[in-house]
Design an enzyme around this catalytic site. Structure first.
Site, PDB file in Angstrom:
ATOM      1  N   ASN A   1       0.917  -1.321   0.127  1.00  0.00           N
ATOM      2  CA  ASN A   1       0.098  -0.085   0.011  1.00  0.00           C
ATOM      3  C   ASN A   1       0.645   1.104  -0.193  1.00  0.00           C
ATOM      4  O   ASN A   1       0.293   2.381  -0.402  1.00  0.00           O
ATOM      5  CB  ASN A   1      -1.008   0.078   1.216  1.00  0.00           C
ATOM      6  CG  ASN A   1      -1.997  -1.123   1.071  1.00  0.00           C
ATOM      7  OD1 ASN A   1      -2.715  -1.090   0.253  1.00  0.00           O
ATOM      8  ND2 ASN A   1      -2.040  -1.965   2.047  1.00  0.00           N
TER       9      ASN A   1
ATOM     10  N   ARG B   1       4.650   1.084  -0.454  1.00  0.00           N
ATOM     11  CA  ARG B   1       6.122   0.935  -1.138  1.00  0.00           C
ATOM     12  C   ARG B   1       5.770  -0.096  -2.221  1.00  0.00           C
ATOM     13  O   ARG B   1       5.010  -1.247  -1.817  1.00  0.00           O
ATOM     14  CB  ARG B   1       7.150   0.624  -0.509  1.00  0.00           C
ATOM     15  CG  ARG B   1       7.423   2.063   0.542  1.00  0.00           C
ATOM     16  CD  ARG B   1       8.748   1.984   1.102  1.00  0.00           C
ATOM     17  NE  ARG B   1       9.928   2.079   0.077  1.00  0.00           N
ATOM     18  CZ  ARG B   1      10.485   3.064  -0.235  1.00  0.00           C
ATOM     19  NH1 ARG B   1       9.891   4.373  -0.121  1.00  0.00           N
ATOM     20  NH2 ARG B   1      11.680   2.902  -1.092  1.00  0.00           N
ATOM     21  N   VAL B   2       6.626  -0.176  -3.166  1.00  0.00           N
ATOM     22  CA  VAL B   2       6.929  -1.548  -4.006  1.00  0.00           C
ATOM     23  C   VAL B   2       8.342  -1.918  -3.805  1.00  0.00           C
ATOM     24  O   VAL B   2       9.333  -1.058  -4.251  1.00  0.00           O
ATOM     25  CB  VAL B   2       6.452  -0.973  -5.442  1.00  0.00           C
ATOM     26  CG1 VAL B   2       6.749  -2.112  -6.200  1.00  0.00           C
ATOM     27  CG2 VAL B   2       5.047  -0.686  -5.688  1.00  0.00           C
ATOM     28  N   LYS B   3       8.515  -3.121  -3.382  1.00  0.00           N
ATOM     29  CA  LYS B   3       9.733  -3.565  -3.118  1.00  0.00           C
ATOM     30  C   LYS B   3       9.795  -4.778  -4.219  1.00  0.00           C
ATOM     31  O   LYS B   3       9.075  -5.461  -4.481  1.00  0.00           O
ATOM     32  CB  LYS B   3      10.114  -4.149  -1.655  1.00  0.00           C
ATOM     33  CG  LYS B   3       9.697  -2.955  -0.789  1.00  0.00           C
ATOM     34  CD  LYS B   3      10.194  -3.683   0.614  1.00  0.00           C
ATOM     35  CE  LYS B   3       9.050  -4.348   1.317  1.00  0.00           C
ATOM     36  NZ  LYS B   3       9.197  -4.736   2.685  1.00  0.00           N
TER      37      LYS B   3
ATOM     38  N   ASP C   1      -0.371 -11.059   0.143  1.00  0.00           N
ATOM     39  CA  ASP C   1       0.988 -10.807   0.884  1.00  0.00           C
ATOM     40  C   ASP C   1       0.906 -11.297   2.259  1.00  0.00           C
ATOM     41  O   ASP C   1       2.300 -11.972   2.556  1.00  0.00           O
ATOM     42  CB  ASP C   1       0.969  -9.387   1.133  1.00  0.00           C
ATOM     43  CG  ASP C   1      -0.020  -8.573   2.149  1.00  0.00           C
ATOM     44  OD1 ASP C   1      -1.147  -9.126   1.875  1.00  0.00           O
ATOM     45  OD2 ASP C   1       0.316  -7.655   2.576  1.00  0.00           O
ATOM     46  N   ARG C   2      -0.081 -11.639   2.857  1.00  0.00           N
ATOM     47  CA  ARG C   2      -0.047 -12.384   4.106  1.00  0.00           C
ATOM     48  C   ARG C   2       0.186 -14.006   3.917  1.00  0.00           C
ATOM     49  O   ARG C   2       1.324 -14.660   4.598  1.00  0.00           O
ATOM     50  CB  ARG C   2      -1.320 -12.381   4.851  1.00  0.00           C
ATOM     51  CG  ARG C   2      -1.554 -10.943   5.274  1.00  0.00           C
ATOM     52  CD  ARG C   2      -3.088 -10.867   5.790  1.00  0.00           C
ATOM     53  NE  ARG C   2      -3.288 -11.743   7.097  1.00  0.00           N
ATOM     54  CZ  ARG C   2      -4.450 -11.966   7.513  1.00  0.00           C
ATOM     55  NH1 ARG C   2      -5.597 -11.708   6.872  1.00  0.00           N
ATOM     56  NH2 ARG C   2      -4.656 -12.830   8.547  1.00  0.00           N
TER      57      ARG C   2
ATOM     58  N   GLY D   1      -5.317 -12.223   2.156  1.00  0.00           N
ATOM     59  CA  GLY D   1      -4.530 -11.109   1.383  1.00  0.00           C
ATOM     60  C   GLY D   1      -3.167 -11.909   1.005  1.00  0.00           C
ATOM     61  O   GLY D   1      -2.372 -12.742   1.585  1.00  0.00           O
TER      62      GLY D   1
END
Length: 280
Positions: free
Chosen positions: A16, A18-20, A123-124, A121
């Site tokens: 939400n 940053r983009v890493k 990412d989770r 999610g």
């Protein structure tokens, strides 16, 4: 004649704020359990509002690599997905193989026990897979402290049990300023100088840190109790895996009797790498 470059993959964690991203190194299988920087050939990041920076970073990495595959976790919605898709193809070519990671009932040896597995999610789920890859066959609490803080439980036998979501450290402080007339905006959160604050700014910081630490400690205690019960009363061990930009701020305030704390950077990317290695 110059040797052809071996194909490499690009991993992207689109959050939400940053983009890493990272390009994993070609390392022996045994080394994949390491969270050290040697895992990556290249890494980078950019704010969501500055995606053009990513094109420059990827172009620099592509000079020495043959990037042919991209695996992405995106939790920031279809707008960012479209923007990343266009940026990737513009920067690295239309032949690029782009895979959008999504939560599913089972992946990389982890069974998703969410009521609706697809609702978890991505990412989770990726972070949980990454934590399990680093610490296999162990009861885990996976805490990621970012814009939101997520605290999830993974069992030693490979089940994602579920978890909790709360506002992240910075989000908590900001919400107080936005909804309470007499409280100031906190622009930077750092270490506390005393256990009980003697001014309003430090009191807000102390409260937000205590809320984050308390949620993680409660999850660890609950997972520890479940582990002891399942072991028939035998003493058990829980490992708390802490990630996210605010994790370093929260870590010194955690009290985890019966649990071991592990601080890990780029846990979502480690999870994506684990999945990619098994689905090549």
């Amino acid at each position: 004649m110059e040797n052809a470059k071996s194909p490499s993959m690009l991993l992207i964690d689109a959050g939400n704020t940053r983009v890493k991203w990272a390009v994993p190194a070609s390392v022996p299988e045994a080394a994949l359990t390491s969270a050290c920087a040697a895992r990556w050939l290249h890494t980078g990041s950019a704010e969501r509002a500055a995606l053009a920076e990513l094109a420059q970073q990827w172009a620099a990495a592509a000079e020495s690599l043959n990037l042919s595959r991209v695996v992405i976790s995106n939790v920031a919605g279809p707008g960012l997905r479209d923007a990343l898709d266009a940026l990737l193809r513009q920067s690295l070519g239309d032949a690029l193989r782009i895979e959008w990671f999504a939560s599913q009932p089972e992946c990389a040896g982890l069974r998703n026990r969410y009521r609706n597995p697809a609702q978890l999610g991505c990412d989770r789920f990726a972070a949980a897979i990454g934590a399990r890859a680093l610490f296999p066959a162990q009861d885990l609490i996976v805490a990621t402290c970012g814009t939101a803080t997520t605290v999830d439980a993974v069992s030693a036998d490979g089940r994602f049990l579920g978890g909790m979501i709360l506002p992240g450290l910075g989000t908590m402080a900001t919400s107080l300023a936005l909804t309470t007339a007499q409280l100031p905006q906190i622009h930077e959160i750092g270490a506390l100088s005393a256990p009980f604050a003697d001014n309003t700014v430090d009191a807000i910081v102390a409260g937000c840190i205590a809320a984050q630490a308390g949620a993680i400690e409660r999850a660890v205690a609950t997972q520890l109790a479940l582990s002891v019960k399942q072991a028939g009363g035998v003493a058990a061990q829980v490992r708390c895996v802490l990630a996210g930009g605010a994790g370093a701020i929260v870590a010194p305030y955690l009290t985890l009797p019966g649990a071991q704390l592990e601080k890990v950077d780029n846990l979502v990317l480690i999870g994506l790498h684990t999945v990619a290695m098994q689905t090549d």
